[in-house]
Design a protein around this motif. Structure first.
Motif, short mmCIF file in Angstrom:
data_model
loop_
_atom_site.label_atom_id
_atom_site.label_comp_id
_atom_site.label_asym_id
_atom_site.label_seq_id
_atom_site.Cartn_x
_atom_site.Cartn_y
_atom_site.Cartn_z
N PRO A 144 -3.80 3.54 -0.98
CA PRO A 144 -2.70 4.29 -1.61
C PRO A 144 -1.66 4.80 -0.62
O PRO A 144 -0.75 5.52 -0.99
N ASP A 145 -1.82 4.43 0.66
CA ASP A 145 -0.91 4.95 1.68
C ASP A 145 -0.84 3.95 2.83
O ASP A 145 -1.53 2.93 2.83
N MET A 146 0.01 4.25 3.81
CA MET A 146 0.12 3.41 4.98
C MET A 146 0.35 4.27 6.21
O MET A 146 0.83 5.41 6.10
N THR A 147 -0.02 3.74 7.37
CA THR A 147 0.19 4.45 8.61
C THR A 147 1.02 3.60 9.57
O THR A 147 1.11 2.37 9.42
N ALA A 148 1.64 4.25 10.53
CA ALA A 148 2.39 3.55 11.57
C ALA A 148 2.32 4.38 12.83
O ALA A 148 1.92 5.55 12.82
N ARG B 136 2.43 7.74 5.14
CA ARG B 136 3.21 7.98 3.92
C ARG B 136 2.44 7.46 2.72
O ARG B 136 1.67 6.49 2.81
N ASP B 137 2.60 8.15 1.63
CA ASP B 137 1.99 7.72 0.38
C ASP B 137 3.08 7.52 -0.66
O ASP B 137 4.25 7.32 -0.33
N GLU B 138 2.71 7.59 -1.91
CA GLU B 138 3.66 7.34 -2.99
C GLU B 138 4.90 8.22 -2.90
O GLU B 138 6.01 7.76 -3.17
N ARG B 139 4.71 9.46 -2.46
CA ARG B 139 5.83 10.40 -2.51
C ARG B 139 6.19 11.03 -1.17
O ARG B 139 7.36 11.33 -0.93
N HIS B 140 5.21 11.27 -0.31
CA HIS B 140 5.45 12.07 0.88
C HIS B 140 5.20 11.29 2.17
O HIS B 140 4.45 10.33 2.18
N LYS B 141 5.83 11.76 3.23
CA LYS B 141 5.64 11.20 4.56
C LYS B 141 5.42 12.33 5.56
O LYS B 141 6.18 13.31 5.60
N LEU B 142 4.38 12.16 6.38
CA LEU B 142 4.07 13.10 7.45
C LEU B 142 4.21 12.37 8.78
O LEU B 142 3.67 11.27 8.95
N VAL B 143 4.94 12.98 9.72
CA VAL B 143 5.08 12.44 11.08
C VAL B 143 4.57 13.48 12.06
O VAL B 143 5.01 14.64 12.03
N VAL B 144 3.64 13.07 12.92
CA VAL B 144 3.07 13.97 13.92
C VAL B 144 3.74 13.69 15.26
O VAL B 144 3.68 12.56 15.77
N ASN B 145 4.39 14.71 15.82
CA ASN B 145 5.09 14.63 17.11
C ASN B 145 4.46 15.65 18.05
O ASN B 145 4.83 16.83 18.02
N PRO B 146 3.54 15.28 18.92
CA PRO B 146 2.82 16.27 19.73
C PRO B 146 3.70 17.14 20.60
O PRO B 146 3.40 18.31 20.83
N GLU B 147 4.82 16.60 21.10
CA GLU B 147 5.65 17.37 22.03
C GLU B 147 6.64 18.28 21.32
O GLU B 147 7.38 19.01 21.98
N ARG C 148 -5.16 15.62 7.04
CA ARG C 148 -6.58 15.26 7.06
C ARG C 148 -6.78 13.77 6.83
O ARG C 148 -7.62 13.14 7.49
N ARG C 149 -6.01 13.20 5.94
CA ARG C 149 -6.11 11.76 5.68
C ARG C 149 -5.74 10.96 6.92
O ARG C 149 -6.45 10.01 7.30
N LEU C 150 -4.66 11.33 7.59
CA LEU C 150 -4.26 10.64 8.81
C LEU C 150 -5.34 10.81 9.88
O LEU C 150 -5.70 9.85 10.57
#
Length: 489
Positions: free
Chosen positions: A384-388, A403-414, A447-449
């Motif tokens: 139900p989602d994809m990663t990059a 990202r999933d059907e509606r939302h996108k989360l981007v993790v930027n450590p710096e 958590r999913r990522l």
């Protein structure tokens, strides 16, 4: 089954008629989509040429194959795949496939396409190598003029120097363009393979429509800039977003050029897309004329997208927006129904699909999944989602995205993380990572990522373990033997 793999570089989905563009002429790709499967949610594993192409070759995510940057801007990463890395052409050769690759390679420095068994002129680099001996011979044999440009378009960098070349007028007829040359060489391979009766895999990788857009008059001026509706994300302010995006905008000189130049650049980019489409049409027409269409699966995709002014950026870089991560994905499988699919798919799924269609085991493409059931109109359970991921370009810069059907989360450590509601904000202008009403979404996606990265062995998860809300630990994050159940606390 024969396999024809057509690929472009830095190609926006929204420049194709079959993906909704009402202005750009792409009749050949539109015809391919109308007779095959169009994937509306096709993504690259990373928006940078070499790592994405290495993922296609191996069926592995970049963190796994470890070829993380383009050679031209490499800052210490590996420059070639490991000698023992699995690649799909090795498997196809064992099935007696003829292997051809015409066009852009860009999967390493020392190991060329020939190192992996592909026939074709060796064409290194990130853009049309207009000084290549085979191209020069092609021009000489046909009495065609050499490459020459004028009317260069470029901005000014922060230190006052001229920026990278973005576009220019090319003083050659279409028959002399590098794109026409590539299509001609591909057709020659098709004709030779057809005569043998053996199965073939033939890839044609165009260097365009990657910038700079170098086009003859007929394409440079084909589209009126007044037709161009500037992308909504040109209103980008970078407020609440990683500083690196503002820096990249300055690097690509966006604010040093008036908006009418941006309109012209987009119009020229459209012209480039039409030029490439016409050359793809020549290849597809010859496939039909040779009577091969009924026995040949045809793929069309790109390694990643292009900004062309979106988010006040050009090229690609450390910003995981849809403009550069979503790519065209079209597959025509003989006997399969025409359709549009909404599943999340990616380049590595193409690898697994190639293997299955060639009668090989798709399992070694460990980060891909064969699309054959989808192509045949079936409805298997699907993620139900994809990663990059991203690892840097010009400088190291690690990112992970889900990202999933509606939302996108981007993790930027710096820097600051990003969260976008793609339904309410399809142009990704408002970072809502800190918004309290989206805290449950943020926690769920984080958590999913986290779980997906741990499952795959992507060590990026170690930074996430102490820094973000990933719930209770079920392991010792120090990865040590210093603490056990018997050790007093």
């Amino acid at each position: 089954m024969n396999l024809l793999f057509l690929m472009t570089d830095q190609h926006r989905v929204d420049t194709l008629g079959c993906y909704g563009n009402a202005h750009v002429d792409t009749p050949n790709l539109d015809r391919l989509a109308a007779t095959g499967t169009r994937f509306d949610r096709c993504y690259t594993p990373t928006a940078i040429c070499t790592p994405a192409r290495a993922s296609l070759l191996t069926g592995q995510a970049p963190f796994r194959h470890r070829l993380l940057a383009n050679q031209e801007r490499n800052v210490g990463y590996l420059e070639d795949l490991a000698e023992d890395a699995f690649t799909f052409p090795d498997a196809l050769r064992q099935r007696d496939y003829q292997l051809g690759l015409v066009g852009k390679w860009h999967v390493g420095t020392h190991r060329t396409a020939a190192s992996f068994g592909f026939e074709g002129p060796p064409l290194p680099g990130w853009h049309n190598p207009v000084d290549h001996p085979d191209y020069l011979a092609y021009l000489a044999e046909r009495g065609l003029p050499p490459y020459r440009i004028s009317d260069r378009i470029r901005g000014t960098t922060p230190n006052g120097n001229p920026g990278n070349l973005l576009a220019a007028r090319l003083h050659q007829p279409v028959e002399a363009t590098f794109e026409h040359y590539l299509a001609t060489r591909a057709i020659e391979h098709l004709e030779r393979y057809a005569a043998t009766g053996r199965p073939f895999f033939l890839a044609t990788h165009f260097f365009g429509p990657h910038l700079p857009y170098l086009l003859p008059d007929a394409y440079f001026d084909r589209y009126d800039p007044d037709l161009v509706e500037l992308p909504a994300s040109i209103a980008e302010t970078f407020d609440g977003k990683p500083q690196v995006q503002r820096n990249y905008s300055a690097h690509w000189t966006f604010d040093s050029m008036p908006l009418e130049v941006t309109r012209k650049l987009i119009a020229v980019y459209w012209g480039y897309v039409s030029l490439v489409d016409e050359q793809l049409g020549r290849i597809l027409d010859r496939l039909d004329e040779l009577g091969l269409a009924g026995d040949t699966a045809v793929f069309f995709t790109a390694d990643h997208g292009e900004f062309t002014g979106a988010h006040r950026l050009h090229d690609k870089g450390p910003a995981m927006y849809e403009d550069i991560y979503r790519i065209p994905g079209i597959v025509r499988l003989p006997g399969a129904p025409p359709q549009v699919r909404q599943e999340f798919v990616n380049l590595m799924d193409c690898t697994a699909t190639i293997l299955e269609l060639a009668g090989c085991d798709p399992a070694p493409a460990v980060d891909g999944r064969s699309l054959v059931p989808l192509l045949r109109g079936e409805h298997p359970a699907w993620a139900p989602d994809m990663t990059a991921e991203f690892h840097g370009h010009h400088f190291p810069y690690p990112q992970r995205m889900i990202r999933d059907e509606r939302h996108k989360l981007v993790v930027n450590p710096e820097s600051v993380n990003e969260l976008y509601d793609l339904r309410a904000d399809p142009h990704e202008l408002r970072n809502r990572y800190e918004h309290p009403e989206l805290r449950p979404v943020r926690r769920r996606l984080m958590r999913r990522l986290y779980d997906l990265l741990r499952e795959r062995g992507d060590n990026f998860y170690h930074w996430m373990t102490p820094m973000y809300d990933i719930g209770a630990l079920d392991h010792d994050p120090s990865l040590s033997v210093f603490e056990t159940e018997e050790t007093p606390r």
